[in-house]
Design a protein around this motif. Structure first.
Motif, PDB file in Angstrom:
ATOM      1  N   LYS A  33       0.826  -1.213   0.000  1.00 22.81           N
ATOM      2  CA  LYS A  33       0.000   0.000   0.000  1.00 22.81           C
ATOM      3  C   LYS A  33       0.858   1.259   0.000  1.00 22.81           C
ATOM      4  O   LYS A  33       0.527   2.247  -0.657  1.00 22.81           O
ATOM      5  CB  LYS A  33      -0.958  -0.015   1.196  1.00 22.81           C
ATOM      6  N   LYS A  34       1.977   1.226   0.725  1.00 30.84           N
ATOM      7  CA  LYS A  34       2.886   2.369   0.719  1.00 30.84           C
ATOM      8  C   LYS A  34       3.460   2.614  -0.678  1.00 30.84           C
ATOM      9  O   LYS A  34       3.749   3.750  -1.062  1.00 30.84           O
ATOM     10  CB  LYS A  34       4.015   2.147   1.719  1.00 30.84           C
ATOM     11  N   GLU A  35       3.623   1.534  -1.425  1.00 33.65           N
ATOM     12  CA  GLU A  35       4.138   1.647  -2.798  1.00 33.65           C
ATOM     13  C   GLU A  35       3.042   2.012  -3.796  1.00 33.65           C
ATOM     14  O   GLU A  35       3.314   2.131  -4.987  1.00 33.65           O
ATOM     15  CB  GLU A  35       4.769   0.315  -3.217  1.00 33.65           C
ATOM     16  N   LYS A  36       1.800   2.157  -3.273  1.00 34.65           N
ATOM     17  CA  LYS A  36       0.629   2.432  -4.128  1.00 34.65           C
ATOM     18  C   LYS A  36       0.496   1.367  -5.219  1.00 34.65           C
ATOM     19  O   LYS A  36       0.206   1.652  -6.389  1.00 34.65           O
ATOM     20  CB  LYS A  36       0.722   3.831  -4.752  1.00 34.65           C
ATOM     21  N   SER A  37       0.708   0.128  -4.814  1.00 32.70           N
ATOM     22  CA  SER A  37       0.654  -1.001  -5.740  1.00 32.70           C
ATOM     23  C   SER A  37      -0.773  -1.293  -6.183  1.00 32.70           C
ATOM     24  O   SER A  37      -1.738  -1.105  -5.439  1.00 32.70           O
ATOM     25  CB  SER A  37       1.240  -2.248  -5.069  1.00 32.70           C
ATOM     26  N   SER A  38      -0.890  -1.764  -7.428  1.00 26.91           N
ATOM     27  CA  SER A  38      -2.172  -2.246  -7.967  1.00 26.91           C
ATOM     28  C   SER A  38      -2.092  -3.747  -8.242  1.00 26.91           C
ATOM     29  O   SER A  38      -2.692  -4.258  -9.197  1.00 26.91           O
ATOM     30  CB  SER A  38      -2.521  -1.488  -9.248  1.00 26.91           C
ATOM     31  N   ALA A  39      -1.319  -4.439  -7.434  1.00 32.44           N
ATOM     32  CA  ALA A  39      -1.042  -5.852  -7.667  1.00 32.44           C
ATOM     33  C   ALA A  39      -2.291  -6.714  -7.531  1.00 32.44           C
ATOM     34  O   ALA A  39      -3.218  -6.392  -6.790  1.00 32.44           O
ATOM     35  CB  ALA A  39       0.029  -6.333  -6.698  1.00 32.44           C
ATOM     36  N   TRP A  40      -2.259  -7.834  -8.266  1.00 32.10           N
ATOM     37  CA  TRP A  40      -3.231  -8.901  -8.065  1.00 32.10           C
ATOM     38  C   TRP A  40      -2.568  -9.896  -7.109  1.00 32.10           C
ATOM     39  O   TRP A  40      -1.438 -10.325  -7.329  1.00 32.10           O
ATOM     40  CB  TRP A  40      -3.567  -9.589  -9.384  1.00 32.10           C
ATOM     41  N   LEU A  41      -3.286 -10.272  -6.066  1.00 32.82           N
ATOM     42  CA  LEU A  41      -2.682 -11.021  -4.969  1.00 32.82           C
ATOM     43  C   LEU A  41      -3.173 -12.460  -4.894  1.00 32.82           C
ATOM     44  O   LEU A  41      -4.353 -12.748  -5.094  1.00 32.82           O
ATOM     45  CB  LEU A  41      -2.987 -10.329  -3.638  1.00 32.82           C
ATOM     46  N   GLU A  42      -2.253 -13.347  -4.586  1.00 35.66           N
ATOM     47  CA  GLU A  42      -2.579 -14.696  -4.148  1.00 35.66           C
ATOM     48  C   GLU A  42      -2.019 -14.809  -2.737  1.00 35.66           C
ATOM     49  O   GLU A  42      -0.819 -14.620  -2.521  1.00 35.66           O
ATOM     50  CB  GLU A  42      -1.960 -15.751  -5.051  1.00 35.66           C
ATOM     51  N   ILE A  43      -2.879 -15.103  -1.790  1.00 36.51           N
ATOM     52  CA  ILE A  43      -2.475 -15.114  -0.389  1.00 36.51           C
ATOM     53  C   ILE A  43      -2.683 -16.511   0.191  1.00 36.51           C
ATOM     54  O   ILE A  43      -3.774 -17.089   0.077  1.00 36.51           O
ATOM     55  CB  ILE A  43      -3.283 -14.084   0.426  1.00 36.51           C
ATOM     56  N   GLU A  44      -1.627 -17.033   0.800  1.00 34.90           N
ATOM     57  CA  GLU A  44      -1.712 -18.337   1.468  1.00 34.90           C
ATOM     58  C   GLU A  44      -1.431 -18.144   2.958  1.00 34.90           C
ATOM     59  O   GLU A  44      -0.331 -17.753   3.352  1.00 34.90           O
ATOM     60  CB  GLU A  44      -0.726 -19.325   0.866  1.00 34.90           C
ATOM     61  N   TYR A  45      -2.436 -18.420   3.758  1.00 39.10           N
ATOM     62  CA  TYR A  45      -2.313 -18.283   5.219  1.00 39.10           C
ATOM     63  C   TYR A  45      -1.794 -19.585   5.793  1.00 39.10           C
ATOM     64  O   TYR A  45      -2.378 -20.653   5.594  1.00 39.10           O
ATOM     65  CB  TYR A  45      -3.670 -17.927   5.830  1.00 39.10           C
ATOM     66  N   THR A  46      -0.663 -19.507   6.512  1.00 42.97           N
ATOM     67  CA  THR A  46      -0.070 -20.709   7.100  1.00 42.97           C
ATOM     68  C   THR A  46       0.059 -20.594   8.614  1.00 42.97           C
ATOM     69  O   THR A  46       0.803 -21.367   9.239  1.00 42.97           O
ATOM     70  CB  THR A  46       1.331 -20.955   6.496  1.00 42.97           C
ATOM     71  N   GLY A  47      -0.657 -19.631   9.217  1.00 41.22           N
ATOM     72  CA  GLY A  47      -0.586 -19.449  10.672  1.00 41.22           C
ATOM     73  C   GLY A  47      -1.129 -20.646  11.426  1.00 41.22           C
ATOM     74  O   GLY A  47      -1.826 -21.501  10.869  1.00 41.22           O
ATOM     75  N   SER A  48      -0.835 -20.700  12.714  1.00 39.14           N
ATOM     76  CA  SER A  48      -1.238 -21.846  13.540  1.00 39.14           C
ATOM     77  C   SER A  48      -2.699 -21.784  13.944  1.00 39.14           C
ATOM     78  O   SER A  48      -3.328 -22.816  14.218  1.00 39.14           O
ATOM     79  CB  SER A  48      -0.357 -21.914  14.792  1.00 39.14           C
ATOM     80  N   ASN A  49      -3.285 -20.587  13.996  1.00 37.40           N
ATOM     81  CA  ASN A  49      -4.683 -20.445  14.399  1.00 37.40           C
ATOM     82  C   ASN A  49      -5.617 -20.599  13.203  1.00 37.40           C
ATOM     83  O   ASN A  49      -5.322 -20.132  12.101  1.00 37.40           O
ATOM     84  CB  ASN A  49      -4.917 -19.083  15.048  1.00 37.40           C
TER      85      ASN A  49
END
Length: 442
Positions: free
Chosen positions: A339-355
């Protein structure tokens, strides 16, 4: 003479339902400008022009508009072959009309292999030519389907099929290149130009031994049993440059710098997101015309009879794609950075947290609400692990691909390990034959 090698456009491809016409249009505009800036004489497109055998109207519009623009440029020739994603009959349908733009299309193997040998004239308007009037001879070999190069026999083993496929590919290239050599001999003889050398340039769309791939690139196994044993020795030594398509990673085949994949021009999936994309510029007689390597990767090799120079040119990134993997804190930190870079990226997010986080989509949508970024896919690893471990009743076919279903069937029926290889090979052969059907053919 300057030649530009590109492949695997996959026009019309989506990314998790997101249309990508803006990227394709930007790439084709860049490619047309590059052709004009570099004063390219011939463009080679080594297969997979479209992503499906029935491309959308928008994808077709991009293709034909580009060909019209290039036809009016300095580029005197365009050669297009079909890949395994293309419909041969669809590509071939307008080929006579496209010849008016000096665009040569080879969608499939025909009974007359001479159709795959194209003489590039310095002046396409002159029909009577000799060696002095020729730029190069092209061996435009399209994607070779199983039925094009192999006769099925009862009782064949997988090894028999693979051996016959390799032999069929080798024989096909030997025959087509031999026809090209004969044309070259006749042209030089008619002009009494024994010292005149006409380069032979070949195209192909296949999987070579040791070829590099990445996860999620959409590259289908082309041959039965995931055959990947077509080595550089299969191709005749008289080929000065071999422009290959199918693999999306730019690379040379083994130590043969003149046998190359240029790779796909835009990332087909997140596995390719960090990859630098290329097109390949080939120049014959570099000592005469010279070439400014600017910021491109520069490699020089020696051809069979004369020198040629190979330059990899980097394709700009037209749409940023970012894959984020980690805990919720890791993901938020990366999102804040983007967001600081003012990105317009398309995101793939993989959550690997323990909860276990059931409302992950809502949390992440809120995190990017004040930005122009888009989340194209979320993989909640903890939820997925729990679902798979308990074999949730709400699992649907949408969660699996065809290969997953086949593996589940083997497991359900307790198929012994020693039988699985043969069954899997037979299954792959059936799937391959379905992919190779030309739905537009009559």
């Amino acid at each position: 003479m300057k030649i530009l090698h590109t492949s695997d456009w996959h026009l019309g491809r989506c990314l998790y339902g997101r249309k990508r016409y803006g990227e394709f249009s930007a790439f084709l505009d860049w490619l047309a400008r590059t052709i004009e800036d570099e004063k390219v004489d011939a463009l080679l497109v080594a297969g997979d022009v479209f992503d499906t055998s029935t491309p959308s109207n928008r994808a077709q519009e991009l293709y034909y508009r580009f060909l019209c623009r290039v036809g009016a440029s300095c580029c005197r020739h365009v050669v297009v072959i079909a890949g395994n994603h293309d419909s041969p009959s669809f590509l071939n349908a307008p080929r006579e009309l496209l010849r008016a733009l000096n665009v040569y299309v080879v969608g499939s193997v025909t009974d007359a292999l001479d159709d795959e040998v194209i003489v590039l004239r310095k002046n396409p308007q002159i029909s009577q030519i000799d060696a002095d009037g020729v730029d190069a001879i092209i061996c435009a070999v399209p994607y070779l389907r199983d039925r094009d190069i192999r006769i099925v026999e009862p009782g064949e083993t997988i090894d028999d099929k693979n051996r016959k496929l390799v032999d069929g590919i080798k024989k096909h290239y030997e025959t087509v290149v031999s026809l090209a050599e004969q044309k070259r001999y006749n042209l030089c003889k008619s002009a009494q130009s024994a010292d005149k050398y006409i380069p032979i340039i070949a195209l192909g769309h296949l999987f070579t031994a040791g070829g590099k791939t990445v996860d999620g690139d959409g590259v289908r196994d082309l041959y039965v049993g995931s055959l990947a044993h077509v080595g550089g020795e299969v191709f005749p030594s008289s080929i000065d440059y071999l422009a290959l398509g199918h693999l999306h990673v730019p690379q040379a085949v083994g130590s043969a710098e003149h046998i190359r994949y240029c790779g796909s021009p835009i990332p087909m999936g997140y596995g390719e997101a960090a990859q630098e994309k290329k097109v390949v510029l080939i120049e014959f007689n570099p000592q005469i015309t010279g070439m400014d390597p600017d910021k491109s990767t520069k490699k020089e090799i020696s051809g069979n009879q004369r020198n040629l120079r190979i330059t990899e040119k980097t394709v700009p990134c037209f749409q940023q794609m970012v894959r984020i993997v980690g805990s919720l804190d890791d993901i938020h930190a990366k999102l804040d950075e983007l967001k600081k870079e003012k990105s317009s990226a398309w995101l793939e997010i993989e959550y690997t947290g323990s909860n276990i986080t059931g409302n992950l989509r809502e949390v992440l949508d809120g995190a990017i609400a004040d930005s122009t970024m888009e989340i194209r896919r979320i993989k909640n690893r903890r939820v997925m692990d729990r679902v798979m471990s308990t074999i949730a009743e709400n699992e649907t076919l949408d969660d699996l691909d065809a290969n997953d279903v086949f593996i589940r069937c083997l497991e359900t029926f307790d198929v012994p390990d020693e039988d699985r290889q043969g069954l899997t090979s037979s299954y792959n052969e059936i799937i391959k034959s379905l992919h190779e059907q030309d739905v537009n053919a009559e």
